[in-house]
Design an enzyme around this catalytic site. Structure first.
Site: not given
Ligand code: NVA
Ligand code: CP
Length: 328
Positions: A106, A133, A136, A229, A270, A315
Site C-alpha cells: 500500500r 484500489h 476494494q 468515498d 469503501c 475485503r
Molecule cells: N480514497 C481513499 C480510499 C481509502 C480506502 C484514500 O485513498 O484515502
Molecule cells: N477501504 C480500505 O481500504 O480501508 P483501509 O484504509 O482501512 O484499509
C-alpha cells in the site's frame, strides 16, 4: 484460467471472466469460512505486507486471509523498516522474494507497486495506491453480486472525487463487468481522459456504459448503487479541505438523494467514512466548518440500505481468493 504466480496490481490486467473466477473463488472460501471448514492449504508459506499508508480493513484482510490459509505474515511500515530511506524498492523486492511467497503493498504511486512487481519473483498485490484500489473493487463486486444476484447491467453512480483511486477503480471494474458507471461531481473531479478512453473501449465490448454528470438528482435517478468515498484521500494536504467542502457538499449522499434514486438503490462506501462526529478529523471539520457529516449523512450510513459492513467483510474473502489463487 491460471492465476499462479501472477500479480494483482490493477483490474485492467484481468479479463471479465478472470474476475468472475476470482469472485466465485471468494464466494466458495466465504461459504467454507462460515461453515467452519478449514482451508489452510498454504501452510509453510509466508507473506510480507509493505504499508506506506495507514489501514484497518486492507491490513486486517491480508493478515486474516493469510492466517486462514495457514500462512505466516510480516507487516512492514516505513518507520520500522529500511524501505524508502535506506533501501530502494527494487532491492527490497529481491530481498523479500527470497523469504516470502507473496508481497502486499500500500502506498502512494502506482509506479512504485509496479516497480516492486517488476523486481519481485513472487506475486505482488496492490492494497491501494493514489491511482487504483483493485482489491476494494473486487470486494465491492462480490457485495453487489450477493445483493442483486448479478453484476452485469447494474447501474452504479459514484458521487465525489472521481479522479482518485476509488473512482478510477470503480470505473474500470464497471467497464470490465458490463455495468453502467456514472461519475457525478463538478467537472474538475472527472477522471483522466486517457483512462476514460481505455474504459470506454472496454465498455464497447462488454455492454457497459461510462457517463459523467454534474447534477446529483439527474445522475442517481434509477441507480442501483450509490457509492461515495472521503473528499480528501490519504496523502493529500490538509489545505485542500476548504475547496473540497465547497465543491463536493452538493454531492453528499443524503436520504433525499436515496429517495430520488428509488427504492431499489443501495448505499456503498469503501470506508473509513466521515458520517458523524466520532472521529478526530470529523470533530476538527465540525469546529472549523460546522459540518456534522461529510460525504454521507449518518442516516444513510446507518440505514438498512447501507451495505458498508458487508463490503468490509468481503475485503477479507476476496483478498483471500487473490492470495489463494496466485501463491504458488
Ligand atoms: N480514497 C481513499 C480510499 C481509502 C480506502 C484514500 O485513498 O484515502
Ligand atoms: N477501504 C480500505 O481500504 O480501508 P483501509 O484504509 O482501512 O484499509
Amino acid at each position: 484460467m491460471s492465476f499462479a504466480g501472477r500479480d494483482f496490481l490493477k483490474l485492467l490486467d484481468f479479463t471479465p471472466s478472470e474476475l468472475e473466477g476470482l469472485l466465485d473463488l471468494s464466494a466458495q472460501l466465504k461459504e467454507q469460512k462460515i461453515k467452519g471448514i478449514l482451508h489452510d492449504v498454504k501452510k509453510g508459506k509466508n507473506i510480507a505486507l509493505i504499508f506506506e499508508k495507514t489501514s484497518t480493513r486492507t491490513r486486517c484482510s491480508f493478515e486474516v486471509a493469510a492466517y486462514d490459509l495457514g500462512m505466516g505474515v510480516t507487516y512492514l511500515d516505513t518507520i520500522g523498516s529500511q524501505i524508502g530511506a535506506k533501501e530502494s524498492i527494487a532491492d527490497t523486492a529481491r530481498v523479500l522474494s527470497g523469504m516470502y511467497e507473496g508481497i502486499g503493498f500500500r502506498g502512494y504511486s502506482q509506479e512504485r507497486v509496479e516497480e516492486l512487481a517488476e523486481y519481485a519473483s513472487v506475486p505482488v498485490w496492490n492494497g491501494l495506491t493514489d491511482k487504483f484500489h483493485p482489491t476494494q473493487v473486487l470486494a465491492d463486486l462480490l457485495t453487489i453480486r450477493e445483493h442483486y444476484g448479478r453484476i452485469k447491467g447494474i447501474r452504479l453512480v459514484y458521487m465525489g472525487d472521481a479522479r482518485f483511486n476509488m473512482g478510477n477503480s470503480l470505473m474500470v471494474g464497471c467497464a470490465l463487468m458490463g455495468m453502467h458507471y456514472t461519475a457525478c461531481a463538478p467537472q474538475k473531479y472527472f477522471p483522466d481522459p486517457e483512462l476514460v478512453a481505455r474504459c470506454s473501449k472496454i465498455a464497447s465490448q462488454t455492454g457497459a456504459t461510462i457517463t459523467f454528470c454534474e447534477d446529483p438528482a439527474e445522475a442517481v435517478a434509477g441507480a442501483d448503487v450509490i457509492y461515495t468515498d472521503v473528499w480528501v484521500s490519504m496523502g493529500e494536504p490538509e489545505t485542500v479541505w476548504e475547496e473540497r467542502i465547497r465543491d463536493l457538499s452538493p454531492y453528499r449522499v443524503t436520504g433525499e438523494l436515496m429517495e430520488i434514486a428509488g427504492q431499489q438503490a443501495v448505499f456503498m462506501h469503501c470506508l473509513p467514512s466521515f458520517h458523524d462526529l466520532k472521529t478526530d478529523i470529523g470533530m476538527k471539520i465540525w469546529e472549523r466548518y460546522g459540518l456534522t457529516c461529510m460525504e454521507v449523512t449518518d442516516e444513510v450510513f446507518e440505514s438498512p440500505r447501507s451495505l458498508v459492513f458487508q463490503q468490509s467483510e468481503n475485503r477479507m474473502h476476496t483478498i483471500k481468493a487473490i492470495i489463494y489463487a496466485t501463491v504458488v
